[in-house]
Structure formats: structure tokens, C-alpha cells
Design a protein around this motif. Structure first.
Motif, mmCIF file in Angstrom:
data_model
loop_
_atom_site.group_PDB
_atom_site.id
_atom_site.type_symbol
_atom_site.label_atom_id
_atom_site.label_comp_id
_atom_site.label_asym_id
_atom_site.label_seq_id
_atom_site.Cartn_x
_atom_site.Cartn_y
_atom_site.Cartn_z
ATOM 1 N N GLN A 252 0.825 -1.208 0.000
ATOM 2 C CA GLN A 252 0.000 0.000 0.000
ATOM 3 C C GLN A 252 0.859 1.258 0.000
ATOM 4 O OE1 GLN A 252 -2.485 -0.849 3.486
ATOM 5 N NE2 GLN A 252 -4.268 -0.878 2.137
ATOM 6 N N THR A 253 2.024 1.175 0.650
ATOM 7 C CA THR A 253 2.929 2.319 0.699
ATOM 8 C C THR A 253 3.407 2.707 -0.693
ATOM 9 O OG1 THR A 253 3.651 1.741 2.936
ATOM 10 C CG2 THR A 253 5.114 3.164 1.669
ATOM 11 N N LEU A 254 3.514 1.746 -1.604
ATOM 12 C CA LEU A 254 3.899 2.064 -2.987
ATOM 13 C C LEU A 254 2.959 3.089 -3.590
ATOM 14 C CD1 LEU A 254 4.645 -1.504 -4.443
ATOM 15 C CD2 LEU A 254 6.344 0.245 -3.848
ATOM 16 N N PHE A 255 1.675 2.920 -3.348
ATOM 17 C CA PHE A 255 0.677 3.832 -3.897
ATOM 18 C C PHE A 255 0.683 5.150 -3.123
ATOM 19 C CE2 PHE A 255 -0.625 -0.407 -5.070
ATOM 20 C CZ PHE A 255 -1.043 -0.272 -6.376
ATOM 21 N N ARG A 256 0.788 5.072 -1.819
ATOM 22 C CA ARG A 256 0.789 6.293 -1.003
ATOM 23 C C ARG A 256 1.965 7.194 -1.337
ATOM 24 N NH1 ARG A 256 2.466 5.509 4.972
ATOM 25 N NH2 ARG A 256 4.486 5.707 3.917
ATOM 26 N N ASP A 257 3.137 6.577 -1.533
ATOM 27 C CA ASP A 257 4.348 7.352 -1.789
ATOM 28 C C ASP A 257 4.633 7.549 -3.273
ATOM 29 O OD1 ASP A 257 4.607 7.366 0.934
ATOM 30 O OD2 ASP A 257 6.221 5.893 1.029
ATOM 31 N N ARG A 258 3.687 7.163 -4.117
ATOM 32 C CA ARG A 258 3.795 7.350 -5.569
ATOM 33 C C ARG A 258 5.042 6.664 -6.139
ATOM 34 N NH1 ARG A 258 2.205 13.831 -5.920
ATOM 35 N NH2 ARG A 258 0.428 13.717 -4.494
ATOM 36 N N ARG A 259 5.316 5.478 -5.639
ATOM 37 C CA ARG A 259 6.455 4.708 -6.127
ATOM 38 C C ARG A 259 6.017 3.576 -7.044
ATOM 39 N NH1 ARG A 259 8.911 1.963 -2.388
ATOM 40 N NH2 ARG A 259 7.602 2.398 -0.576
ATOM 41 N N ILE A 260 4.831 3.731 -7.603
ATOM 42 C CA ILE A 260 4.321 2.764 -8.567
ATOM 43 C C ILE A 260 3.855 3.538 -9.796
ATOM 44 C CG2 ILE A 260 1.965 2.778 -7.637
ATOM 45 C CD1 ILE A 260 2.019 -0.325 -8.139
ATOM 46 N N ARG A 261 4.232 3.049 -10.956
ATOM 47 C CA ARG A 261 3.856 3.728 -12.189
ATOM 48 C C ARG A 261 2.612 3.068 -12.762
ATOM 49 N NH1 ARG A 261 7.268 4.181 -17.878
ATOM 50 N NH2 ARG A 261 5.825 5.613 -18.916
ATOM 51 N N LYS A 262 1.565 3.880 -12.944
ATOM 52 C CA LYS A 262 0.299 3.383 -13.472
ATOM 53 C C LYS A 262 -0.011 4.081 -14.785
ATOM 54 C CE LYS A 262 -1.798 4.761 -9.771
ATOM 55 N NZ LYS A 262 -2.887 5.094 -8.826
ATOM 56 N N GLU A 263 -0.438 3.311 -15.752
ATOM 57 C CA GLU A 263 -0.915 3.886 -17.011
ATOM 58 C C GLU A 263 -2.301 3.332 -17.313
ATOM 59 O OE1 GLU A 263 1.540 3.548 -20.437
ATOM 60 O OE2 GLU A 263 2.997 5.034 -19.732
ATOM 61 N N TYR A 264 -3.152 4.233 -17.772
ATOM 62 C CA TYR A 264 -4.501 3.858 -18.160
ATOM 63 C C TYR A 264 -4.675 4.132 -19.650
ATOM 64 C CZ TYR A 264 -5.942 3.710 -13.215
ATOM 65 O OH TYR A 264 -6.068 3.412 -11.886
ATOM 66 N N GLU A 265 -5.714 3.539 -20.198
ATOM 67 C CA GLU A 265 -6.078 3.794 -21.589
ATOM 68 C C GLU A 265 -7.554 4.145 -21.625
ATOM 69 O OE1 GLU A 265 -6.591 0.915 -25.372
ATOM 70 O OE2 GLU A 265 -4.557 0.967 -24.545
ATOM 71 N N ALA A 266 -7.922 5.085 -22.475
ATOM 72 C CA ALA A 266 -9.315 5.497 -22.573
ATOM 73 C C ALA A 266 -9.682 5.744 -24.024
ATOM 74 C CB ALA A 266 -9.556 6.762 -21.746
ATOM 75 N N VAL A 267 -10.955 5.547 -24.333
ATOM 76 C CA VAL A 267 -11.506 5.908 -25.631
ATOM 77 C C VAL A 267 -12.488 7.048 -25.396
ATOM 78 C CG1 VAL A 267 -12.853 5.178 -27.626
ATOM 79 C CG2 VAL A 267 -11.236 3.587 -26.556
ATOM 80 N N ALA A 268 -12.305 8.128 -26.128
ATOM 81 C CA ALA A 268 -13.111 9.333 -25.953
ATOM 82 C C ALA A 268 -13.163 10.076 -27.283
ATOM 83 C CB ALA A 268 -12.504 10.217 -24.862
#
Length: 327
Positions: A166-182
């Protein structure tokens, strides 16, 4: 320094992959009995429901024995019980396991499936399903995706290691990418980083942007676009923060709301229960992080394809009831 008293283990097993409810009685109060406190605390259920649970012996103490309705109120006492599970329409798409080891499970969640039990979604959640399917009763979620968003979710196998992940997410030490259609807007200059202050009030469906110091930061990039059908585009979204509905709010603010969004820019009429048409075209595409327990470098990627990009006509068709593979 006063030591914190450890929470006793649950005397009740899980049911359908769902933990029993644990209630700790307050340190102070004027209630004479355990029943009096629970009737007030669970007022939404009604006194009759609470009395029925006592009569059936469903409310138990730390020793696993039923607690009597007239048992005296003891400050700090713990009681457990199983909630009555709501009638849930099964989400007819599988949860796909992308990675599993002795520490974590990374799952590829379909649209319409909640991550963890909440409200009317309890047994029909990714967590409860995985606990049952993988026989991992202590599995917990390190973070959550909105029920309408598909893609990668990180779960932890060992409760004592959950905090590290959970600390990875709290401390922004995880890279997340999303994809969207708009929708595609040729006048919208991309890439860009959107910064704003987003608040989400309890009981209100939508989040909103307000003046003040930004607490939500999103990178928005154009991947590709098509003039037909309907001038659509595929976007890469990289949130640096994790406010509720952040990407959905920011895309709507830019004038290109995500397809299938029932809340932004306007709240639409609720869809009937069991209507799995036109899923929100938002996908948690990738997760990258250094494992805080093993030190391994992880890179995970969803195998799903957003339906409106693969075939807009099929996604938009009135008879469409969701993809057979849950994408």
C-alpha cells in the motif's frame, strides 16, 4: 507509551470469500447492554434485524460463543457476525490472473465488477471471487479500481505485507498507465498535464473540481485517432495522484469525456440491474514497480482491448451485452 492491544482473530470463518463484520464496542458510553449499542449502531438495519441475529446466535464474541442480547456492555469488547448477503446479479466476465507468487496476485479485472465488498456488491467482487477461486482466504487488495473501470489490480497474499505494498501507492512509487476511448478534438493540444483540486463528498455520486491547491495530477497523451466512426481517439493517461474519479473528471474537463461514463459530464439515468452494455471505456493498462518485499522489478500489462475501439458499432448497439471475454 501505552501499548495498543492487539485485535483478536476472528472466531468466524469467511463466507463466500467475505469476511465477517467485526465491531468493537466504544471505550465510553451509556448503553447497558451489547444489544442496546448494536441497535443504535446498526440503526439502518432495524431493531428487529438485530434481535433476530441475537436470537439465532449469529453474534459471537472472541471465543466464538453466541453473545446474549442482555449481555452487559463492556467497553472495548469485540463481537463478530456475518451480514446478510444482498441478492447480486453475477457479473458474467472472468477475473484473469496475470501474476501470482507467494507475496502478490495481480489480476485483470473486468468492467462492472467491484474490487472489494462495499454496499450492494459483496460476494460479486474481485476480492471475494479470487479468495474462492485461488483458495487464498487472507488475500487483500492493496488498492482499488472503480467498479466500472477494467484492468490491473494488485492484491497481497500475506496480511502482514499489505502495508508495504500500500505504501507504494501512497508514496507514488508505482507507475500506473490507463487507456481510454473518448471523442477526438483536433483543437485540444496534447500531451499535457492537468492539475486541479478535486473533492468527493460522501453520499454524492460525482466528484467536482474546486478552487485551491491541486491535489489531482494527470498526464494526458493522444495515442491515435480515427475520423470514423464518430471521430474517436485512444488516449494514454498517467495519474500521478489517486483522487476518486480523477481521470474521468479531468477528461471531462478537457471536453473529451470518456465513452460510456454515466457521471461525467452529466449524470445519466441508472441502468437496470444486470445491464452490462456499453462499459466505461477506461482501462488500467499497466503497473510497474519495485517489489518492496523481494526487490524484484515488476512490469505487468493488461491483455484487454477496449470494446469501443475494437468495434464501436458493436459497443454502441442496443443488443450488445458485453464482450464474451470480459474486455
Amino acid at each position: 507509551m501505552r501499548r495498543k492491544t492487539p485485535t483478536p482473530p476472528s472466531p468466524l470463518p469467511q463466507r463466500h470469500g467475505v469476511d465477517p463484520v467485526r465491531v468493537r464496542l466504544p471505550a465510553e458510553g451509556t448503553w447497558g447492554t451489547v444489544r442496546a449499542h448494536l441497535v443504535e449502531r446498526l440503526s439502518g438495519a432495524g431493531a428487529g434485524v438485530v434481535d433476530g441475529m441475537f436470537d439465532a446466535g449469529r453474534i459471537v464474541g472472541a471465543d466464538g460463543r453466541p453473545v446474549a442480547a442482555d449481555a452487559p456492555f463492556v467497553p472495548g469488547m469485540y463481537v463478530w457476525f456475518h451480514r446478510d448477503l444482498p441478492d447480486e446479479v453475477p457479473v458474467p466476465f472472468p477475473v484473469q490472473v496475470v501474476h501470482r507468487d507467494e507475496h502478490i496476485v495481480v489480476a485483470d479485472k473486468p468492467h462492472f465488477l467491484a474490487t472489494t465488498p462495499r454496499g450492494g456488491h459483496v460476494a460479486e467482487t474481485a476480492l471475494a471471487r479470487l479468495r474462492r477461486e485461488l483458495d487464498l482466504p487472507e488475500l487483500t487488495a492493496a488498492h482499488r479500481l472503480d467498479r466500472l473501470t477494467a484492468g490491473l489490480v494488485l492484491f497481497t497474499v500475506r496480511p502482514e505485507e499489505r502495508g508495504a505494498y500500500q505504501t507504494l501507492f501512497r508514496d507514488r512509487r508505482i507507475r500506473k498507465e490507463y487507456e481510454a476511448v473518448a471523442p477526438y478534438d483536433p483543437a485540444l493540444a496534447l500531451p499535457r498535464t492537468v492539475r486541479s483540486r478535486i473533492v468527493k463528498e460522501r453520499g454524492v455520486l460525482t466528484a467536482r473540481e474546486v478552487p485551491g491547491e491541486p491535489n489531482a495530477v494527470s498526464r494526458v497523451e493522444l495515442v491515435e485517432h480515427r475520423e470514423r466512426p464518430r471521430g474517436l481517439a485512444r488516449y494514454r493517461l498517467a495519474p500521478a495522484t489517486g483522487q476518486t474519479h480523477q481521470l474521468r473528471v479531468h477528461m471531462s474537463t478537457l471536453g473529451v469525456p470518456i465513452l460510456g461514463d454515466p457521471l461525467y459530464p452529466e449524470v445519466t439515468a441508472p441502468v437496470p440491474v444486470g445491464d452490462f452494455r456499453r462499459p466505461l471505456q477506461l482501462l488500467a493498462r499497466s503497473l510497474e514497480f519495485t517489489d518492496p518485499v523481494t526487490g524484484a522489478e515488476h512490469q505487468f500489462r493488461s491483455g484487454r482491448v477496449l470494446a469501443a475501439w475494437a468495434s464501436y458499432d458493436r459497443w454502441a448497439a442496443d443488443g450488445y451485452d458485453g464482450p464474451s471475454d470480459g474486455q
